[in-house]
Design a protein around this motif. Structure first.
Motif, PDB file in Angstrom:
ATOM      1  N   PHE A   1       0.817  -1.206   0.000  1.00 37.61           N
ATOM      2  CA  PHE A   1       0.000   0.000   0.000  1.00 37.61           C
ATOM      3  C   PHE A   1       0.853   1.259   0.000  1.00 37.61           C
ATOM      4  O   PHE A   1       0.418   2.302  -0.507  1.00 37.61           O
ATOM      5  CB  PHE A   1      -0.919  -0.012   1.225  1.00 37.61           C
ATOM      6  CG  PHE A   1      -2.009   1.015   1.156  1.00 37.61           C
ATOM      7  CD1 PHE A   1      -3.099   0.839   0.324  1.00 37.61           C
ATOM      8  CD2 PHE A   1      -1.938   2.158   1.927  1.00 37.61           C
ATOM      9  CE1 PHE A   1      -4.102   1.790   0.266  1.00 37.61           C
ATOM     10  CE2 PHE A   1      -2.933   3.108   1.882  1.00 37.61           C
ATOM     11  CZ  PHE A   1      -4.027   2.926   1.046  1.00 37.61           C
TER      12      PHE A   1
ATOM     13  N   GLY B   1      -6.076   9.145  -1.807  1.00 38.26           N
ATOM     14  CA  GLY B   1      -7.324   9.032  -1.060  1.00 38.26           C
ATOM     15  C   GLY B   1      -8.551   9.070  -1.952  1.00 38.26           C
ATOM     16  O   GLY B   1      -9.392   8.156  -1.916  1.00 38.26           O
TER      17      GLY B   1
ATOM     18  N   PHE C   1      -8.838   5.929  -4.116  1.00 43.76           N
ATOM     19  CA  PHE C   1      -9.243   4.758  -3.342  1.00 43.76           C
ATOM     20  C   PHE C   1     -10.737   4.818  -3.033  1.00 43.76           C
ATOM     21  O   PHE C   1     -11.448   3.807  -3.159  1.00 43.76           O
ATOM     22  CB  PHE C   1      -8.431   4.691  -2.052  1.00 43.76           C
ATOM     23  CG  PHE C   1      -8.559   3.396  -1.309  1.00 43.76           C
ATOM     24  CD1 PHE C   1      -7.713   2.339  -1.584  1.00 43.76           C
ATOM     25  CD2 PHE C   1      -9.530   3.236  -0.323  1.00 43.76           C
ATOM     26  CE1 PHE C   1      -7.828   1.132  -0.898  1.00 43.76           C
ATOM     27  CE2 PHE C   1      -9.653   2.041   0.358  1.00 43.76           C
ATOM     28  CZ  PHE C   1      -8.801   0.987   0.068  1.00 43.76           C
TER      29      PHE C   1
ATOM     30  N   PHE D   1      -9.068   3.412   3.793  1.00 46.13           N
ATOM     31  CA  PHE D   1      -7.857   4.091   3.298  1.00 46.13           C
ATOM     32  C   PHE D   1      -7.025   4.626   4.458  1.00 46.13           C
ATOM     33  O   PHE D   1      -5.799   4.447   4.491  1.00 46.13           O
ATOM     34  CB  PHE D   1      -8.250   5.230   2.362  1.00 46.13           C
ATOM     35  CG  PHE D   1      -7.106   6.121   1.984  1.00 46.13           C
ATOM     36  CD1 PHE D   1      -6.200   5.738   1.017  1.00 46.13           C
ATOM     37  CD2 PHE D   1      -6.921   7.341   2.626  1.00 46.13           C
ATOM     38  CE1 PHE D   1      -5.126   6.551   0.676  1.00 46.13           C
ATOM     39  CE2 PHE D   1      -5.853   8.163   2.291  1.00 46.13           C
ATOM     40  CZ  PHE D   1      -4.957   7.761   1.312  1.00 46.13           C
TER      41      PHE D   1
END
Length: 273
Positions: free
Chosen positions: A3, A15, A18, A230
């Motif tokens: 990640f 962000g 995702f 996230f």
């Protein structure tokens, strides 16, 4: 890199990307399930679907809350370990001056060099390679050996030596805690559970018609779930944003009394004009 590679690749857009992906996934699961099972629904089917949806939502929300709180606690522990380690380095530095300012000058310079190396090198090493700096370990080891070699002559020196040894050993423990904070990974298992929970939640909404309001509510749920997921994954590494723990405590002691020791090291290392 996992990640962390995703965060580095998308930067500030990681962000939103995702979250958008989770919304698309939820709507796709809802659409497929609605297409396959949405015909000829009766009241009993709706009641059962509502009951299953409620239970899955409760379990999914509880899992996200627990893991999110765990990662926040990991960030706080990293802050505490960093501040404690910097305090120990500072205490050893000034206790050595009380022990014998002239005889311990080289050792105090090494401690200042250690603190500088933590800020300038080790934080980047922890962020990229998830390991501590070998050079910083060497600085600590030489400092420990030098403290062990101290030969106290006065009562004050005999009182200070065990304190110095205790603090230097604790620095080693705190260093290991800083490394453990970045090595405690939960990406794979948590990510699988989060995705499965999102998919199951989205599919149980199939009995609701695909009007604008329902699609908006499903998207809002998926977006919030994606945002929390996230943050949990991003906070698992406290040495990169958004959960970045800055070495501010080390910088504070470097800007204080240790700055003179660093200047002396630079003056010694620079070629004679």
């Amino acid at each position: 890199m996992g990640f962390d590679f995703f965060l580095a690749g998308f930067g500030l857009m990681a962000g939103p990307v995702f979250v958008l992906a989770t919304v698309i996934l939820a709507l796709a699961c809802y659409g497929v399930t609605r297409f396959l099972l949405g015909r000829n629904l009766d009241l009993d089917h709706r009641d059962l679907a509502n009951s299953v949806t409620f239970r899955i939502a409760a379990l999914h929300g509880m899992m996200l809350a627990i893991v999110f709180a765990t990662e926040l606690n990991n960030i706080q522990k990293t802050y505490a370990a960093t501040e404690r380690e910097a305090a120990m380095v500072s205490d050893v530095y000034y206790d050595l001056r009380r022990y014998d300012a002239e005889a311990t000058q080289a050792l105090r310079q090494r401690l200042a060099q250690y603190a500088h190396r933590v800020v300038s090198e080790e934080w980047a090493t922890l962020a990229q390679d998830k390991t501590l700096s070998l050079e910083a370990w060497h600085d600590w080891e030489r400092s420990y050996e030098a403290v062990l070699a101290l030969d106290p002559k006065t009562e004050v020196q005999r009182s200070l030596k065990p304190i110095l040894l205790s603090h230097v050993r604790e620095i080693s423990t705190l260093r290991q805690q800083r490394e453990a904070a970045v090595r405690e990974k939960l990406d794979s298992m948590f990510f699988i559970a989060a995705v499965v929970g999102l998919v199951m939640m989205a599919t149980t909404y199939f009995h609701f018609p695909p009007n604008r309001l329902n699609l908006l509510l499903i998207s809002a749920f998926a977006a919030y779930t994606g945002l929390i997921t996230f943050f949990v994954l991003a906070l698992s590494n406290p040495y990169i944003s958004p959960g970045y723990v800055a070495p501010a405590a080390f910088q504070t002691i470097l800007d204080g009394g240790m700055s003179k020791a660093l200047d002396q090291i630079e003056a010694t290392a620079s070629p004679t004009q």
